[in-house]
Write a protein that holds these residues in place. Structure first.
Motif, PDB file in Angstrom:
ATOM      1  N   PRO A 129       0.816  -1.214   0.000  1.00  0.00           N
ATOM      2  CA  PRO A 129       0.000   0.000   0.000  1.00  0.00           C
ATOM      3  C   PRO A 129       0.851   1.266   0.000  1.00  0.00           C
ATOM      4  O   PRO A 129       1.900   1.329   0.625  1.00  0.00           O
ATOM      5  CB  PRO A 129      -0.810  -0.107   1.284  1.00  0.00           C
ATOM      6  CG  PRO A 129      -0.009  -0.984   2.168  1.00  0.00           C
ATOM      7  CD  PRO A 129       0.741  -1.915   1.274  1.00  0.00           C
ATOM      8  N   ILE A 130       0.346   2.270  -0.709  1.00  0.00           N
ATOM      9  CA  ILE A 130       0.966   3.587  -0.730  1.00  0.00           C
ATOM     10  C   ILE A 130       0.369   4.383   0.436  1.00  0.00           C
ATOM     11  O   ILE A 130      -0.822   4.279   0.714  1.00  0.00           O
ATOM     12  CB  ILE A 130       0.676   4.310  -2.060  1.00  0.00           C
ATOM     13  CG1 ILE A 130       1.213   3.510  -3.239  1.00  0.00           C
ATOM     14  CG2 ILE A 130       1.236   5.720  -2.061  1.00  0.00           C
ATOM     15  CD1 ILE A 130       0.743   4.009  -4.589  1.00  0.00           C
ATOM     16  N   ASP A 131       1.205   5.185   1.085  1.00  0.00           N
ATOM     17  CA  ASP A 131       0.723   6.023   2.202  1.00  0.00           C
ATOM     18  C   ASP A 131      -0.420   6.912   1.702  1.00  0.00           C
ATOM     19  O   ASP A 131      -0.256   7.687   0.766  1.00  0.00           O
ATOM     20  CB  ASP A 131       1.886   6.883   2.716  1.00  0.00           C
ATOM     21  CG  ASP A 131       1.505   7.718   3.919  1.00  0.00           C
ATOM     22  OD1 ASP A 131       0.394   7.525   4.455  1.00  0.00           O
ATOM     23  OD2 ASP A 131       2.323   8.559   4.309  1.00  0.00           O
ATOM     24  N   ARG A 132      -1.583   6.803   2.307  1.00  0.00           N
ATOM     25  CA  ARG A 132      -2.772   7.534   1.860  1.00  0.00           C
ATOM     26  C   ARG A 132      -2.622   9.038   1.968  1.00  0.00           C
ATOM     27  O   ARG A 132      -3.192   9.797   1.187  1.00  0.00           O
ATOM     28  CB  ARG A 132      -3.994   7.131   2.692  1.00  0.00           C
ATOM     29  CG  ARG A 132      -4.420   5.719   2.436  1.00  0.00           C
ATOM     30  CD  ARG A 132      -5.531   5.337   3.346  1.00  0.00           C
ATOM     31  NE  ARG A 132      -6.736   6.078   2.945  1.00  0.00           N
ATOM     32  CZ  ARG A 132      -7.929   5.831   3.422  1.00  0.00           C
ATOM     33  NH1 ARG A 132      -8.097   4.904   4.326  1.00  0.00           N
ATOM     34  NH2 ARG A 132      -8.969   6.538   3.000  1.00  0.00           N
ATOM     35  N   TYR A 133      -1.870   9.489   2.960  1.00  0.00           N
ATOM     36  CA  TYR A 133      -1.760  10.923   3.193  1.00  0.00           C
ATOM     37  C   TYR A 133      -0.348  11.442   2.989  1.00  0.00           C
ATOM     38  O   TYR A 133      -0.052  12.577   3.325  1.00  0.00           O
ATOM     39  CB  TYR A 133      -2.255  11.257   4.602  1.00  0.00           C
ATOM     40  CG  TYR A 133      -3.704  10.872   4.767  1.00  0.00           C
ATOM     41  CD1 TYR A 133      -4.707  11.602   4.154  1.00  0.00           C
ATOM     42  CD2 TYR A 133      -4.056   9.730   5.495  1.00  0.00           C
ATOM     43  CE1 TYR A 133      -6.032  11.231   4.272  1.00  0.00           C
ATOM     44  CE2 TYR A 133      -5.371   9.364   5.613  1.00  0.00           C
ATOM     45  CZ  TYR A 133      -6.358  10.109   5.000  1.00  0.00           C
ATOM     46  OH  TYR A 133      -7.666   9.730   5.111  1.00  0.00           O
ATOM     47  N   GLY A 134       0.508  10.626   2.431  1.00  0.00           N
ATOM     48  CA  GLY A 134       1.884  11.067   2.145  1.00  0.00           C
ATOM     49  C   GLY A 134       1.913  11.951   0.915  1.00  0.00           C
ATOM     50  O   GLY A 134       0.951  12.062   0.164  1.00  0.00           O
TER      51      GLY A 134
END
Length: 137
Positions: A129-134
């Motif tokens: 998963p990619i950081d949602r808030y990065g």
């Protein structure tokens, strides 16, 4: 004891040693395949994780490819053909949406150094998963 039976031991030894050599060869091939599958799994996993912390899709692809190659080299795996693909298109999603990086690694292993003809393709895919808030670009 008959005199005619004495020569049979030589034939039995030759057959027994030949069978032992074949079994040893099969064990070596099996170990090579298991080791290669493990190394390819680790390369895909490590590549996806490295890519998921990148800032954009382009950087993710290059970081993942470098990481997968490093893991393969670290494991001492010699691939006749190594393919690394990274699907980082989810970096285009807006912040707050869940996205994933998918790394796929495939390696064609050979058994030539074991004097056994043939190759085997082993592949692995991992999704991180990619950081949602990065920060994303």
């Amino acid at each position: 004891m008959k005199r005619g039976d004495r020569g049979d031991v030589n034939i039995e030894v030759v057959i027994g040693v030949s069978a032992l050599i074949v079994l040893l060869g099969l064990a070596l091939v099996g170990m090579r395949v298991i080791t290669a599958e493990s190394a390819v799994d680790e390369a895909a996993r490590s590549a996806a994780r490295a890519a998921s912390i990148a800032r954009d899709g382009h950087a993710a692809a290059s970081v993942a490819e470098a990481r997968a190659q490093a893991v393969i080299a670290q494991q001492g795996l010699n691939c006749a053909q190594l393919n690394i693909t990274v699907d980082a298109r989810d970096f285009a999603k807006p912040l707050g949406e869940t996205g994933y990086v998918i790394a796929t690694v495939s390696c064609e292993i050979t058994f030539g150094d074991l004097m056994i003809p043939g190759t085997r393709l082993t592949a692995s895919e991992f999704r991180s998963p990619i950081d949602r808030y990065g920060a994303r670009r």
